[in-house]
Design a protein around this motif. Structure first.
Motif, short mmCIF file in Angstrom:
data_model
loop_
_atom_site.label_atom_id
_atom_site.label_comp_id
_atom_site.label_asym_id
_atom_site.label_seq_id
_atom_site.Cartn_x
_atom_site.Cartn_y
_atom_site.Cartn_z
N GLN A 181 37.35 42.52 43.72
CA GLN A 181 37.81 42.59 42.32
C GLN A 181 38.90 41.58 42.02
N VAL A 182 39.80 41.34 43.00
CA VAL A 182 40.93 40.44 42.76
C VAL A 182 40.57 38.97 42.93
N VAL A 183 39.35 38.69 43.39
CA VAL A 183 38.94 37.32 43.70
C VAL A 183 38.14 36.73 42.54
N SER A 184 38.29 35.42 42.35
CA SER A 184 37.61 34.72 41.26
C SER A 184 36.61 33.70 41.81
N GLY A 185 35.76 33.22 40.92
CA GLY A 185 34.90 32.10 41.28
C GLY A 185 33.43 32.34 40.98
#
Length: 219
Positions: A53-57
């Motif tokens: 959830q805290v990761v982007s991309g």
């Protein structure tokens, strides 16, 4: 929330998942947000892989059961390529290498830990990394996952005293930024066309990514 859609056809959608958004089909999750962006509340959008959830991309989503099944097969067989970028505290001892560990997930703490030997519920984990640049305190690394365990990158780097910048859950400091882990590149065979497709998107121009020249990022 505005969705950044990179590619769209009748079978797949490639989009950027923002930090704080879940990958799965739940209220506020990526499929729901993509339906809203497309203006079609009934669109069949299926999650085939996940980001924390805290990761982007970058992520790819299927638009029918057949595509979802084929992309899932590619993931199981190691044909689906994923490359991450991370900024960590410290400097790896070697400029490139492989991290191999035994991981154990704690449901109570909702964290993943490196353990010394196999035990009930443990899983083998491996990744390859390459140092892209360092200022002596922070380092940018390219990561290719060999296995895809929950919180694998975060746990393996923390175990080596190199927590990811902004990752307060795994020992990083409160640095006023999102966790510095970015899904930079994905590659897969489009089930409809049989063509291998690769997508790459650089991380946002914000701390800590701005500590490094974008020219060092893999091409």
């Amino acid at each position: 929330m505005v969705m950044d859609i990179i590619y769209y056809d009748d079978n797949i959608i490639v989009a950027i998942k923002p930090a704080g958004v879940i990958s799965t089909d739940e209220p506020g999750g990526m499929p729901s947000l993509l339906r809203e962006a497309l203006g079609n509340a009934e669109a069949d959008i299926r999650t085939v892989h996940r980001l924390d959830q805290v990761v982007s991309g970058l992520m790819v989503f299927a638009q029918n059961p057949e595509t979802a099944s084929e992309l899932s097969r590619q993931i199981r067989m190691g044909e689906f390529k994923k490359t991450y970028l991370a900024v960590v505290h410290g400097v790896p001892q070697e400029r490139s290498g492989r991290m191999e560990d035994i991981l154990l997930r704690s449901k109570e703490q909702r964290k993943t830990f490196v353990v010394n030997k196999p035990c009930r519920g443990s899983q083998e984990a491996a990744l390859d990394y390459r140092l892209l640049g360092s200022n002596g305190e922070l380092s940018m690394v390219e990561i290719n996952l060999i296995t895809g365990r929950t919180h694998q990158i975060r746990a393996q780097f923390t175990h080596r005293r190199m927590p990811l910048v902004g990752d307060r859950k795994y020992g990083g400091r409160d640095e006023g930024c999102n966790i510095a882990l970015w899904s930079y590149s994905i590659g897969f065979t489009n089930p409809a066309t049989g063509r291998f497709m690769t997508f790459k998107v650089k991380p946002p121009r914000a701390f800590p990514w701005t500590e490094f020249d974008t020219a060092i990022m893999p091409r």
